[in-house]
Design a protein around this motif. Sequence first.
Motif, PDB file in Angstrom:
ATOM      1  N   SER A  96       0.856  -1.187   0.000  1.00 45.31           N
ATOM      2  CA  SER A  96       0.000   0.000   0.000  1.00 45.31           C
ATOM      3  C   SER A  96       0.893   1.237   0.000  1.00 45.31           C
ATOM      4  O   SER A  96       2.116   1.128   0.213  1.00 45.31           O
ATOM      5  N   GLY A  97       0.278   2.382  -0.206  1.00 43.39           N
ATOM      6  CA  GLY A  97       1.036   3.618  -0.124  1.00 43.39           C
ATOM      7  C   GLY A  97       1.622   3.819   1.266  1.00 43.39           C
ATOM      8  O   GLY A  97       2.761   4.262   1.418  1.00 43.39           O
ATOM      9  N   MET A  98       0.840   3.496   2.290  1.00 43.35           N
ATOM     10  CA  MET A  98       1.350   3.673   3.657  1.00 43.35           C
ATOM     11  C   MET A  98       2.533   2.751   3.938  1.00 43.35           C
ATOM     12  O   MET A  98       3.456   3.120   4.674  1.00 43.35           O
ATOM     13  N   ALA A  99       2.504   1.542   3.374  1.00 45.57           N
ATOM     14  CA  ALA A  99       3.655   0.632   3.555  1.00 45.57           C
ATOM     15  C   ALA A  99       4.894   1.248   2.925  1.00 45.57           C
ATOM     16  O   ALA A  99       6.000   1.169   3.482  1.00 45.57           O
ATOM     17  N   GLY A 121      -0.619  17.307   5.033  1.00 47.41           N
ATOM     18  CA  GLY A 121      -0.536  16.160   4.120  1.00 47.41           C
ATOM     19  C   GLY A 121      -1.607  15.121   4.404  1.00 47.41           C
ATOM     20  O   GLY A 121      -2.552  15.367   5.174  1.00 47.41           O
ATOM     21  N   TYR A 122      -1.436  13.967   3.808  1.00 46.61           N
ATOM     22  CA  TYR A 122      -2.394  12.866   3.947  1.00 46.61           C
ATOM     23  C   TYR A 122      -2.676  12.588   5.427  1.00 46.61           C
ATOM     24  O   TYR A 122      -1.766  12.610   6.253  1.00 46.61           O
ATOM     25  N   GLN A 123      -3.921  12.306   5.724  1.00 47.19           N
ATOM     26  CA  GLN A 123      -4.345  12.302   7.128  1.00 47.19           C
ATOM     27  C   GLN A 123      -3.772  11.167   7.973  1.00 47.19           C
ATOM     28  O   GLN A 123      -3.957  11.183   9.199  1.00 47.19           O
ATOM     29  N   SER A 165      -0.534  18.771  -2.152  1.00 47.41           N
ATOM     30  CA  SER A 165      -0.917  18.187  -0.872  1.00 47.41           C
ATOM     31  C   SER A 165      -2.367  17.711  -0.937  1.00 47.41           C
ATOM     32  O   SER A 165      -3.184  18.263  -1.675  1.00 47.41           O
ATOM     33  N   ASN A 166      -2.632  16.696  -0.152  1.00 54.89           N
ATOM     34  CA  ASN A 166      -3.981  16.129  -0.083  1.00 54.89           C
ATOM     35  C   ASN A 166      -4.566  16.435   1.291  1.00 54.89           C
ATOM     36  O   ASN A 166      -3.972  16.024   2.293  1.00 54.89           O
ATOM     37  N   PRO A 167      -5.705  17.113   1.396  1.00 55.20           N
ATOM     38  CA  PRO A 167      -6.629  17.480   0.313  1.00 55.20           C
ATOM     39  C   PRO A 167      -6.558  18.950  -0.123  1.00 55.20           C
ATOM     40  O   PRO A 167      -7.308  19.355  -0.993  1.00 55.20           O
ATOM     41  N   VAL A 190       9.524  12.715  -1.774  1.00 59.47           N
ATOM     42  CA  VAL A 190       8.322  13.400  -2.259  1.00 59.47           C
ATOM     43  C   VAL A 190       7.203  12.386  -2.421  1.00 59.47           C
ATOM     44  O   VAL A 190       7.389  11.355  -3.089  1.00 59.47           O
ATOM     45  N   ASP A 191       6.052  12.665  -1.824  1.00 58.02           N
ATOM     46  CA  ASP A 191       4.865  11.847  -2.069  1.00 58.02           C
ATOM     47  C   ASP A 191       4.278  12.285  -3.409  1.00 58.02           C
ATOM     48  O   ASP A 191       3.774  13.400  -3.543  1.00 58.02           O
ATOM     49  N   ASN A 192       4.369  11.394  -4.390  1.00 52.66           N
ATOM     50  CA  ASN A 192       3.975  11.727  -5.773  1.00 52.66           C
ATOM     51  C   ASN A 192       2.602  11.157  -6.131  1.00 52.66           C
ATOM     52  O   ASN A 192       2.274  10.998  -7.304  1.00 52.66           O
ATOM     53  N   ALA A 212       4.835   6.758  -3.578  1.00 52.94           N
ATOM     54  CA  ALA A 212       3.429   7.018  -3.908  1.00 52.94           C
ATOM     55  C   ALA A 212       2.525   5.877  -3.495  1.00 52.94           C
ATOM     56  O   ALA A 212       2.953   4.732  -3.353  1.00 52.94           O
ATOM     57  N   SER A 213       1.264   6.263  -3.330  1.00 52.55           N
ATOM     58  CA  SER A 213       0.209   5.270  -3.255  1.00 52.55           C
ATOM     59  C   SER A 213      -0.213   4.964  -4.687  1.00 52.55           C
ATOM     60  O   SER A 213      -0.747   5.834  -5.380  1.00 52.55           O
ATOM     61  N   GLY A 214       0.007   3.743  -5.116  1.00 46.94           N
ATOM     62  CA  GLY A 214      -0.454   3.309  -6.443  1.00 46.94           C
ATOM     63  C   GLY A 214      -1.928   2.965  -6.433  1.00 46.94           C
ATOM     64  O   GLY A 214      -2.511   2.610  -7.456  1.00 46.94           O
ATOM     65  N   THR A 215      -2.530   3.080  -5.255  1.00 44.32           N
ATOM     66  CA  THR A 215      -3.953   2.805  -5.085  1.00 44.32           C
ATOM     67  C   THR A 215      -4.806   3.817  -5.855  1.00 44.32           C
ATOM     68  O   THR A 215      -5.953   3.538  -6.192  1.00 44.32           O
ATOM     69  N   LYS A 216      -4.238   4.993  -6.106  1.00 44.83           N
ATOM     70  CA  LYS A 216      -5.012   6.108  -6.665  1.00 44.83           C
ATOM     71  C   LYS A 216      -4.925   6.096  -8.194  1.00 44.83           C
ATOM     72  O   LYS A 216      -5.210   5.096  -8.811  1.00 44.83           O
ATOM     73  N   GLN A 217      -4.461   7.216  -8.767  1.00 44.91           N
ATOM     74  CA  GLN A 217      -4.563   7.331 -10.221  1.00 44.91           C
ATOM     75  C   GLN A 217      -3.586   6.410 -10.959  1.00 44.91           C
ATOM     76  O   GLN A 217      -3.825   6.058 -12.115  1.00 44.91           O
TER      77      GLN A 217
HETATM   78  C1  LIG Z   1      -1.146  11.552  -0.724  1.00 45.31           C
HETATM   79  C2  LIG Z   1      -1.347  10.165  -0.189  1.00 45.31           C
HETATM   80  N1  LIG Z   1      -0.281   9.441   0.163  1.00 45.31           N
HETATM   81  C3  LIG Z   1      -0.406   8.198   0.649  1.00 45.31           C
HETATM   82  C4  LIG Z   1      -1.651   7.604   0.807  1.00 45.31           C
HETATM   83  C5  LIG Z   1      -1.747   6.221   1.398  1.00 45.31           C
HETATM   84  O1  LIG Z   1      -1.974   5.292   0.387  1.00 45.31           O
HETATM   85  P1  LIG Z   1      -2.645   3.858   0.650  1.00 45.31           P
HETATM   86  O2  LIG Z   1      -4.074   4.115   0.971  1.00 45.31           O
HETATM   87  O3  LIG Z   1      -2.411   3.138  -0.640  1.00 45.31           O
HETATM   88  O4  LIG Z   1      -1.911   3.237   1.792  1.00 45.31           O
HETATM   89  C6  LIG Z   1      -2.783   8.305   0.439  1.00 45.31           C
HETATM   90  C7  LIG Z   1      -4.115   7.689   0.582  1.00 45.31           C
HETATM   91  O5  LIG Z   1      -5.138   8.338   0.401  1.00 45.31           O
HETATM   92  C8  LIG Z   1      -2.624   9.616  -0.063  1.00 45.31           C
HETATM   93  O6  LIG Z   1      -3.685  10.355  -0.409  1.00 45.31           O
END
Ligand SMILES: Cc1ncc(COP(=O)(O)O)c(C=O)c1O
Length: 392
Positions: A96-99, A121-123, A165-167, A190-192, A212-217
Amino acid sequence: MSDSATNDGDGAATGGPASGPGEGTRAVRAGLPEPVKHEPTLPGPVFAAHFHLPGDPTGPYTYGRDENPTWTHLERAIGELEAPGRTDVETLVFASGMAAISSVLFSQLRAGDTAVLPDDGYQALPLVRAQLEAYGIEVRTAPTGRDAQLDVLDGAKLLWIETPSNPGLDVCDVQRLAEAAHARGALVAVDNTLATPLGQRPLELGADFSVASGTKQLTGHGDVLLGYVAGRDAEAMTAVRRWRKIVGAIPGPMEAWLAHRSIATLQLRVDRQDATALKVAEALRGRPEVTGLRYPGLPEDPSHKIASQQMRRYGSVVSFTLPSRARADRFLDALHLVEGATSFGGVRSTAERRGRWGGDAVPEGFIRLSVGAEDPDDLVADLLRALDETAG
Ligand SMILES: Cc1ncc(COP(=O)(O)O)c(C=O)c1O
């Protein structure tokens, strides 16, 4: 592709014939092995916990937590997009992105070190912060906008950037921050996630890691969790690889294969979604009930100047605020083409009232809208209709 989908005017290069094959060509071929007669173009997922390994245990494939041929193809594909033409960059995929994020922070930092994180940044970053602090690592935070992290860099071992940055969709100057961090001996990550490697290439802007989180786009269908780290410092990447091995936060072969299959359409999806995101932002900016509209591709957006210099596309996320929590909830309920869901970057539009999670410093009526691949006119019409119907 709309002209506005790709920043090929005032900013970074799009990667056309002058710099080798174009991005669409690279995306459809990314990471593919040499053709072998009677074999598929993209070999199927290799389901293996272990590999035949008589005698001395030499690689590349020994045990499924360490390596897998399906990851190898995907890692090559992501590396070719994050760092085209470079052989000094290593890419590792994660569950996952967090991993992926955790693998960089926890493999590089030790008790007594200092890390600089964004405060917008991401919550899940505050959770990471608490864990770093529990391990005796000092964490400083500053906002992404106006390069505010520069002010807290002295003595830092690692700078973590999330841009956009998200969101909140603020953008910082990666090159400027990376130079300042390197001058102080700090590594830069950098979180891409939001930009994707077709939106910006952090390693070319001076970062040591693009994460990056590849979970997204990147994968874009809302059906896979994945993360990756691409890095150019061999020693640092050895530590990241070791972290993956000891924590075991590895992607399943099926997820890795689905991700690779999705990358073939990455350029099509980002061009479509990002162009529509700009149209959506343009449609929303005329509405009196919409405040705080953010999209880095809008010329009047506070992030536009730096975004146009370092990004090649501006992402598929638009954020804005409606007058109240109740109005935002009614608006979300009234949408037909936009699913109520968290996450972003998928081919089906999604939106949520971000304040419902309680983690982001945003107004109650703040909405994060992820623009999908629907027909732009349909989507704009749906959003404007829902605004009209929920007025008053
Ligand atoms: C900017 C950003 N980085 C990292 C993550 C974490 O990714 P994952 O949900 O794949 O662990 C997210 C998840 O929303 C995110 O928005």
